[in-house]
Design a protein around this motif. Sequence first.
Motif, short mmCIF file in Angstrom:
data_model
loop_
_atom_site.label_atom_id
_atom_site.label_comp_id
_atom_site.label_asym_id
_atom_site.label_seq_id
_atom_site.Cartn_x
_atom_site.Cartn_y
_atom_site.Cartn_z
N TYR A 75 0.83 -1.20 0.00
CA TYR A 75 0.00 0.00 0.00
C TYR A 75 0.87 1.25 0.00
N ARG A 76 0.27 2.36 -0.43
CA ARG A 76 0.92 3.66 -0.33
C ARG A 76 -0.14 4.74 -0.20
N ARG A 77 0.23 5.84 0.43
CA ARG A 77 -0.66 6.99 0.50
C ARG A 77 -0.70 7.69 -0.86
N ILE A 78 -1.88 8.14 -1.23
CA ILE A 78 -2.05 8.89 -2.48
C ILE A 78 -2.94 10.11 -2.20
N PRO A 79 -2.86 11.14 -3.03
CA PRO A 79 -3.77 12.28 -2.85
C PRO A 79 -5.21 11.84 -3.10
N CYS A 80 -6.12 12.42 -2.33
CA CYS A 80 -7.54 12.13 -2.51
C CYS A 80 -8.11 13.06 -3.58
N THR A 81 -8.84 12.49 -4.50
CA THR A 81 -9.53 13.27 -5.53
C THR A 81 -11.02 13.24 -5.24
N LYS A 82 -11.58 14.37 -4.87
CA LYS A 82 -13.00 14.44 -4.50
C LYS A 82 -13.72 15.44 -5.40
N GLN A 83 -15.01 15.20 -5.59
CA GLN A 83 -15.84 16.08 -6.40
C GLN A 83 -16.50 17.13 -5.52
N GLY A 84 -16.47 18.38 -5.94
CA GLY A 84 -17.12 19.45 -5.19
C GLY A 84 -16.31 19.90 -3.98
N GLY A 85 -16.94 20.71 -3.14
CA GLY A 85 -16.25 21.28 -2.00
C GLY A 85 -16.27 20.38 -0.78
N VAL A 86 -15.45 20.75 0.22
CA VAL A 86 -15.48 20.07 1.51
C VAL A 86 -16.84 20.35 2.16
N LYS A 87 -17.43 19.34 2.77
CA LYS A 87 -18.73 19.49 3.41
C LYS A 87 -18.54 19.55 4.93
N PHE A 88 -19.42 20.32 5.59
CA PHE A 88 -19.36 20.48 7.04
C PHE A 88 -20.74 20.17 7.61
N GLU A 89 -20.81 19.12 8.43
CA GLU A 89 -22.08 18.68 9.01
C GLU A 89 -22.12 19.07 10.48
N THR A 90 -23.22 19.69 10.90
CA THR A 90 -23.37 20.15 12.28
C THR A 90 -24.16 19.14 13.11
N SER A 91 -23.79 19.02 14.38
CA SER A 91 -24.56 18.23 15.33
C SER A 91 -24.27 18.75 16.73
N MET A 133 -20.63 20.27 17.39
CA MET A 133 -19.76 19.27 16.79
C MET A 133 -19.85 19.39 15.27
N ILE A 134 -18.69 19.41 14.63
CA ILE A 134 -18.60 19.55 13.18
C ILE A 134 -17.91 18.33 12.59
N LEU A 135 -18.53 17.74 11.58
CA LEU A 135 -17.93 16.64 10.83
C LEU A 135 -17.56 17.14 9.44
N PRO A 136 -16.28 17.34 9.14
CA PRO A 136 -15.89 17.67 7.78
C PRO A 136 -15.72 16.38 6.98
N TYR A 137 -16.19 16.37 5.75
CA TYR A 137 -16.00 15.19 4.92
C TYR A 137 -15.87 15.60 3.47
N ASN A 138 -15.61 14.62 2.61
CA ASN A 138 -15.33 14.87 1.19
C ASN A 138 -14.11 15.77 1.04
N ASN A 140 -28.72 31.60 10.38
CA ASN A 140 -29.84 30.77 10.83
C ASN A 140 -29.56 29.28 10.68
N TRP A 141 -28.30 28.89 10.70
CA TRP A 141 -27.98 27.47 10.59
C TRP A 141 -28.57 26.70 11.78
N GLY A 142 -28.75 25.41 11.58
CA GLY A 142 -29.28 24.56 12.65
C GLY A 142 -28.45 23.30 12.78
N PHE A 143 -28.82 22.47 13.73
CA PHE A 143 -28.11 21.22 13.95
C PHE A 143 -28.64 20.14 13.00
N GLN A 144 -27.80 19.15 12.76
CA GLN A 144 -28.10 18.07 11.81
C GLN A 144 -28.28 18.62 10.40
N GLN A 145 -27.48 19.62 10.07
CA GLN A 145 -27.48 20.17 8.71
C GLN A 145 -26.08 20.04 8.11
N THR A 146 -26.03 20.05 6.78
CA THR A 146 -24.75 19.96 6.07
C THR A 146 -24.60 21.18 5.17
#
Length: 273
Positions: A170-186, A193-198, A260-266
């Motif tokens: 195995y080896r590390r490689i750059p991640c290729t993702k579509q669109g922007g980084v997403k931030f999910e609130t909870s 609490m923030i979950l960044p993904y993509n 006006n953001w809320g929880f459980q939103q992305t």
Amino acid sequence: MMYVKVLMMVIAIWFVPMTYSNGAETPDRDVAEAPDGDGAEAPGSDAFDNSWYDARATFYGDIHGGDTQMGACGYGDLFKQGYGLATAALSPALFNDGYTCGACYEIMCTRDPQWCLPGSVKITATNLCPANYTKTTDIWCNPPQKHFDLSMPMFLKIAKYKAGVVPVRYRRIPCTKQGGVKFETSGNPYFLMILPYNVGGAGDINAMQIKGSTTGWINMRKNWGQHWTTNTVLTGQGLSFMVRTSDGVIKQFMNVAPKNWGFQQTFDGKINF
């Protein structure tokens, strides 16, 4: 005279400004040079090291990705979040207490012609393969072993089903993702609490800050997996984020969430690494 020259060189180096990638904005005056986070260093990440390393691989779940959703990184529906079936659970030696979540790897079966298939797969780390100290055999994920528990579809691309477990490189490689980084609130107003993904580029985050529309930058702490938290009350304020990946690249994501953001939103960060 020599002392004066050395002193001038030290002063010059001290005041060299920090470089930010790809035109990312320089942080405000009240920001540290880099987000401190709760893990300034993610040990053993091997980010963008092109060398190949030895490990083993198994698979879990079914052909449709059952049992691979959610998991120790904190991600949810991997199909909706853009990871799909190209995922793996990492042994603790690679998982690094969740700091490696989101990292991407290329994996190929090797040294077992009876079971190996040609080619390689590229996956994102989305879960933990936990150690099992109650067993004395088939303890693939126990430290210090490096092991990938692949989704079944990924395993079947590099090895035959009956193999069960195979040696891999195995080896590390750059991640290729579509669109922007997403931030999910909870969480709640007193424990955001923030979950960044993509996340593209290195993929794995080792420091993160948040900024309300009326605050300076606030260091966040990694809670579990890739969930980052703050106890500062930020309800009623727009939210911006500053993220540092394991290769040291820092990006600012300004005005990601409205007042006006809320929880459980992305929310879409619009840009990526």
